[in-house]
Design a protein around this motif. Sequence first.
Motif, short mmCIF file in Angstrom:
data_model
loop_
_atom_site.label_atom_id
_atom_site.label_comp_id
_atom_site.label_asym_id
_atom_site.label_seq_id
_atom_site.Cartn_x
_atom_site.Cartn_y
_atom_site.Cartn_z
N ILE A 273 0.67 -1.63 -0.34
CA ILE A 273 0.13 -0.12 0.19
C ILE A 273 0.48 1.25 -0.20
O ILE A 273 0.61 2.50 -0.61
N SER A 274 1.71 0.96 1.01
CA SER A 274 3.30 2.72 0.91
C SER A 274 3.28 2.42 -0.67
O SER A 274 3.60 3.87 -0.89
N ALA A 275 4.15 2.20 -1.31
CA ALA A 275 4.28 1.64 -2.64
C ALA A 275 3.38 2.27 -3.78
O ALA A 275 3.57 2.70 -5.10
N ILE A 276 2.09 1.69 -3.45
CA ILE A 276 1.30 2.05 -4.40
C ILE A 276 0.81 3.81 -4.07
O ILE A 276 0.69 4.31 -5.06
N THR A 277 0.70 4.43 -2.72
CA THR A 277 0.49 5.21 -2.72
C THR A 277 1.69 6.01 -2.96
O THR A 277 1.85 7.19 -3.50
N LEU A 278 3.63 5.91 -3.29
CA LEU A 278 4.22 6.92 -4.19
C LEU A 278 3.75 6.62 -5.10
O LEU A 278 4.19 7.58 -5.85
N ILE A 279 3.25 5.88 -5.67
CA ILE A 279 3.59 5.51 -7.50
C ILE A 279 1.87 6.87 -7.15
O ILE A 279 2.15 7.36 -8.21
N GLY A 280 1.32 7.11 -6.71
CA GLY A 280 0.02 8.02 -6.71
C GLY A 280 0.59 9.50 -6.72
O GLY A 280 0.34 10.27 -7.35
N VAL A 281 1.42 9.41 -5.48
CA VAL A 281 2.03 10.80 -5.24
C VAL A 281 2.54 11.13 -5.94
O VAL A 281 2.76 12.02 -6.57
N SER A 282 3.58 10.41 -6.88
CA SER A 282 4.97 10.36 -7.78
C SER A 282 3.56 10.90 -8.94
O SER A 282 4.33 11.90 -9.34
N ILE A 283 2.52 10.53 -9.55
CA ILE A 283 1.32 10.89 -10.04
C ILE A 283 1.35 12.29 -10.23
O ILE A 283 1.24 12.98 -11.12
N LEU A 284 0.81 12.65 -9.16
CA LEU A 284 0.05 14.33 -8.45
C LEU A 284 1.25 15.37 -7.96
O LEU A 284 0.75 16.41 -8.34
N THR A 285 2.02 14.62 -8.37
CA THR A 285 3.15 15.53 -7.04
C THR A 285 4.11 15.94 -8.41
O THR A 285 5.52 15.12 -8.61
N PRO A 286 4.70 17.14 -8.59
CA PRO A 286 5.42 17.42 -9.53
C PRO A 286 6.83 17.37 -8.45
O PRO A 286 7.03 18.35 -7.67
N GLY A 287 7.78 17.41 -9.50
CA GLY A 287 9.40 17.44 -8.30
C GLY A 287 8.90 16.31 -7.00
O GLY A 287 10.00 16.02 -6.90
N ILE B 74 7.94 18.53 8.70
CA ILE B 74 9.52 18.31 8.76
C ILE B 74 10.13 17.33 8.91
O ILE B 74 11.04 16.93 8.05
N VAL B 75 10.01 16.47 9.43
CA VAL B 75 10.63 14.97 9.49
C VAL B 75 10.32 14.36 8.34
O VAL B 75 10.96 13.30 7.37
N ALA B 76 8.75 14.41 7.60
CA ALA B 76 8.69 14.09 6.77
C ALA B 76 9.05 14.36 5.13
O ALA B 76 9.33 13.09 4.62
N VAL B 77 8.83 15.19 5.23
CA VAL B 77 10.41 15.89 4.35
C VAL B 77 11.59 15.88 4.18
O VAL B 77 11.86 15.35 3.14
N LEU B 78 12.50 16.27 5.41
CA LEU B 78 13.50 15.76 5.24
C LEU B 78 14.15 14.25 5.15
O LEU B 78 14.58 14.08 4.59
N VAL B 79 12.81 13.27 5.49
CA VAL B 79 13.15 11.85 5.26
C VAL B 79 13.15 11.54 3.66
O VAL B 79 13.93 10.74 2.92
N LEU B 80 11.89 12.00 3.32
CA LEU B 80 11.78 12.27 1.76
C LEU B 80 12.90 12.47 0.50
O LEU B 80 13.46 12.11 -0.06
N LEU B 81 13.84 14.01 1.46
CA LEU B 81 15.08 14.34 0.73
C LEU B 81 16.14 12.90 0.99
O LEU B 81 16.75 12.86 0.10
N ALA C 76 4.86 16.23 -1.42
CA ALA C 76 4.31 14.54 -1.00
C ALA C 76 4.40 14.77 0.03
O ALA C 76 3.14 13.20 0.74
N ALA C 77 4.60 15.07 1.26
CA ALA C 77 4.41 14.96 2.78
C ALA C 77 3.17 15.56 2.56
O ALA C 77 2.06 14.57 3.52
N LEU C 78 2.07 16.33 2.39
CA LEU C 78 1.10 16.82 2.26
C LEU C 78 0.33 15.57 2.07
O LEU C 78 -0.75 15.84 2.85
N ILE C 79 0.41 15.33 1.26
CA ILE C 79 -0.32 14.23 0.61
C ILE C 79 -0.05 12.82 1.33
O ILE C 79 -1.36 12.37 1.68
#
Length: 105
Positions: free
Chosen positions: A9-23, A62-69, A89-92
């Motif tokens: 489910i996390s992987a599917i969420t990442l794919i969805g976020v990738s489709i919706l999020t520039p950058g 902020i931690v979520a943003v830093l984790v993604l970076l 992406a962290a917001l979504i």
Amino acid sequence: MATVVKTLISAITLIGVSILTPGFTVKGGIVGALIAAIVISLLNYLAGQIIGEKGRGFTGFIVAVLVLLLARYLVPKYLVVTVPGAIIAALIIGLVDKFIPTTLR
């Protein structure tokens, strides 16, 4: 078994976020998304161990943003993230977590 479902489910969420999020781009299809999801989950776990209960609200965001970076450097073959992309992406992902409780994911 629950861990496998949560990871899928996390992987599917990442794919969805990738489709919706520039950058914010997940490369390598489902395999790339699974690898990125595992790395992000491990980083979130480590951050939770360090921060503890303070990791809620704005601090958690902020931690979520830093984790993604940070994840973009650990799996650059599968994850391309800009700073604005990580913020969006962290917001979504935060919204998905709010509506799909962690116990179900």
